[in-house]
Motif scaffolding. Structure first.
Motif, PDB file in Angstrom:
ATOM      1  N   ALA A  92       0.980  -1.843   0.088  1.00  0.00           N
ATOM      2  CA  ALA A  92       0.270  -0.138   0.010  1.00  0.00           C
ATOM      3  C   ALA A  92       0.418   1.198   0.408  1.00  0.00           C
ATOM      4  N   ASN A  93       1.750   1.521   0.734  1.00  0.00           N
ATOM      5  CA  ASN A  93       2.768   2.417   0.852  1.00  0.00           C
ATOM      6  C   ASN A  93       4.015   2.585  -0.392  1.00  0.00           C
ATOM      7  N   GLU A 111      -3.453  13.432  -2.000  1.00  0.00           N
ATOM      8  CA  GLU A 111      -4.276  14.095  -3.195  1.00  0.00           C
ATOM      9  C   GLU A 111      -4.168  12.403  -3.535  1.00  0.00           C
ATOM     10  N   LYS A 112      -2.948  11.705  -3.657  1.00  0.00           N
ATOM     11  CA  LYS A 112      -3.233  10.959  -4.157  1.00  0.00           C
ATOM     12  C   LYS A 112      -3.348   9.301  -3.631  1.00  0.00           C
ATOM     13  N   ALA A 113      -3.153   9.126  -1.483  1.00  0.00           N
ATOM     14  CA  ALA A 113      -4.442   8.935  -0.954  1.00  0.00           C
ATOM     15  C   ALA A 113      -4.934   8.184  -1.253  1.00  0.00           C
ATOM     16  N   ASN A 114      -5.642   9.937  -1.629  1.00  0.00           N
ATOM     17  CA  ASN A 114      -6.913   9.580  -1.881  1.00  0.00           C
ATOM     18  C   ASN A 114      -7.633   8.709  -2.651  1.00  0.00           C
ATOM     19  N   SER A 166     -10.324   6.082  -3.722  1.00  0.00           N
ATOM     20  CA  SER A 166     -11.690   6.171  -4.191  1.00  0.00           C
ATOM     21  C   SER A 166     -11.562   4.676  -5.010  1.00  0.00           C
ATOM     22  N   ARG A 167     -10.087   4.701  -5.310  1.00  0.00           N
ATOM     23  CA  ARG A 167     -10.245   3.610  -6.520  1.00  0.00           C
ATOM     24  C   ARG A 167     -10.681   1.803  -5.659  1.00  0.00           C
ATOM     25  N   GLU A 207       4.907   5.559  -5.178  1.00  0.00           N
ATOM     26  CA  GLU A 207       5.261   5.604  -6.416  1.00  0.00           C
ATOM     27  C   GLU A 207       3.819   6.186  -7.123  1.00  0.00           C
ATOM     28  N   ALA A 208       2.209   6.463  -7.084  1.00  0.00           N
ATOM     29  CA  ALA A 208       1.882   7.588  -7.167  1.00  0.00           C
ATOM     30  C   ALA A 208       2.142   9.011  -7.264  1.00  0.00           C
TER      31      ALA A 208
END
Length: 507
Positions: free
Chosen positions: A439-440, A489-492, A496-497, A445-446
């Motif tokens: 997950a991290n 932002e990337k965590a959100n 959401s996906r 990477e995102a």
């Protein structure tokens, strides 16, 4: 076979002047403008390069040009081909690894060093290169409040040398320790020598030991734990040395780290020094990154006990604005280095060296030739002074504290290890049964794929951790805030996906 007669008349008539003063002035101005524009616009580039392996091999010709090419054409290719393959370490949005800081003063010092092109293997090769190095090494030792035994001015045989990197400093000190030990126990006993460190010690120590002929089975990477903030336990070292002595082995070298790479853990130099002294082992203090901070009085206690060390190294190119490459190594007994590393070929003999009244730095390092690195450090120390350098360190620490506070304010994240200096180790919490490492990693990477920030990771105590290292020369508060907003932002987006299942609340 070719000959001079085969050269074209036009080429021979033209002549070749590779270092003509006015042409240098003209092209250097073009290059300075190019570099200044790069610094001005550096935020426009993706921080981490996104090219694929082999991209440049496909883009460049298979052989060097036969005829000369104009600088404008070369710079066009820098823009078109080289820049896409650059990871921008000087970007204000670079938070990976540890910083590689630079400055106008450091750059100008490098220009001077390149201009003189000194090969300062001994004092006679350029007296100023040697003597300036002794001066700036004592200056920096004074800023760090090192004992006089580490300084030339102390008159007790100690002093400092500028190497390229910590890898070289470690190798030289391991070799010096080995030679000192073998002189005591006999040259046939090299297989009995043992080196000690923590599992957080930089991997360069293992490489140095390999090059110095220390058997891999005789390297002790002792375990650390979160309960001791991943610092090396003196009791564990003492027990390991006792066990080795009982087995007929000889404790050779102990590496204490002030600011480990993974988490900025700090080993107790004071306590480890006592253990090393008990067993006659060489104590080296690796302060490559965090040593620079110790010019500030509030951080100097991390070096308490350094008077017991045989050597200490720190790298001003990491945090003190000198630019690569610049690693400062101090030793209490310089003869331990020179006995292990000296060469004295006939073609380098001279009256000054034979008099023993001068320093020949070739005998303090691996190679013979060496750059005039002291110019960079001298320029930095003089141009900015102690007050501004301390302010620079404190500013980065303040920004790291700010990032730490932002992480703590978001219940989805946690700080993994205590923040020291300007490194924040954090991670997103995940639900039980989920792969926290995956997950991290996906979150990191995102963030990195956007090109707007660059972070790296580590594993401490079995946990996958994101590292956020503040310190790039151009970083400001807005960049730190922007990086955190990007993480959120990337965590959100991933949540959401359905890619992340975080814990929203305490564990």
């Amino acid at each position: 076979m070719g000959s001079l007669d085969s050269c074209s008349p036009d080429f021979m008539a033209e002549g070749f002047q590779p270092l003509q003063a006015e042409e240098f002035r003209k092209q250097a101005h073009i290059m300075v403008d190019f570099i200044a524009d790069y610094y001005k616009n550096i935020e426009k580039y993706p921080v981490r390069s996104v090219v694929k392996p082999g991209y440049l091999l496909q883009a460049l010709p298979a052989s060097a040009p036969y005829h000369s090419e104009p600088l404008d054409d070369i710079l066009d290719d820098v823009r078109r081909l080289i820049m896409p393959g650059i990871t921008h370490w000087l970007s204000p949005n670079f938070f990976a690894y540890f910083p590689a800081t630079y400055s106008t003063a450091g750059f100008l010092g490098e220009m001077l060093s390149s201009a003189f092109n000194v090969v300062g293997f001994n004092w006679l090769a350029s007296p100023a290169a040697t003597e300036l190095e002794t001066v700036v090494m004592d200056w920096l030792a004074s800023l760090l409040k090192l004992p006089s035994s580490f300084m030339f001015a102390g008159g007790n045989g100690g002093g400092g040398v500028i190497h390229g990197t910590t890898s070289e400093a470690m190798l030289c000190t391991v070799v010096a320790a080995r030679e000192r030990a073998l002189n005591r126990i006999g040259g046939a006993n090299g297989g009995r020598l043992v080196v000690y460190a923590s599992d957080q010690t930089h991997s360069t120590l293992a490489k140095a030991c390999k090059l110095a002929g220390i058997a891999p089975t005789n390297i002790r990477p002792l375990p650390t734990s979160a309960s001791h903030d991943f610092a090396l336990s003196p009791c564990l070292v003492q027990a390991a040395m006792q066990a080795d002595v009982a087995a007929g082995l000889v404790p050779l070298y102990l590496c204490a780290t002030v600011g480990t790479t993974s988490s900025n853990a700090v080993d107790s130099v004071q306590q480890l020094g006592q253990v090393a002294a008990e067993f006659g082992a060489w104590l080296h203090v690796d302060a490559a990154y965090a040593g620079s901070a110790c010019i500030c009085p509030e951080f100097r206690p991390y070096l308490d006990g350094v008077e017991q060390a045989d050597s200490l190294s720190m790298s001003p190119h990491k945090w003190l604005l000198s630019g690569l490459d610049c690693c400062c190594l101090w030793v209490r007994d310089s003869s331990a280095l020179t006995r292990a590393l000296s060469t004295n070929p006939e073609y380098l003999r001279n009256d000054a060296s034979e008099s023993k009244a001068v320093i020949d730095y070739k005998d303090w390092q691996i190679g013979t030739g060496r750059k005039f690195r002291a110019l960079r450090l001298w320029m930095v120390l003089r141009s900015y002074g102690v007050a501004r350098l301390q302010s620079h360190i404190r500013s980065d620490v303040r920004l790291a504290k700010r990032f730490e506070g932002l992480v703590k304010a978001d219940e989805r994240f946690e700080i993994v290890t205590p923040r020291r200096f300007a490194l924040v180790c954090f991670r997103m919490k995940v639900e039980a049964g989920r792969d926290g490492a995956e997950a991290n990693r996906e979150l990191m990477e995102a963030v990195n794929r956007t090109g707007k920030a660059y972070m790296t990771h580590t594993v401490v105590g079995g946990s996958y951790v994101l590292r956020f290292a503040v310190g790039a020369s151009l970083t400001e508060e807005r960049h730190v805030d922007g990086a955190w907003s990007l993480v959120q932002e990337k965590a959100n987006e991933l949540m959401s996906r359905g890619r992340l299942d975080c814990i929203c609340g305490g564990e």
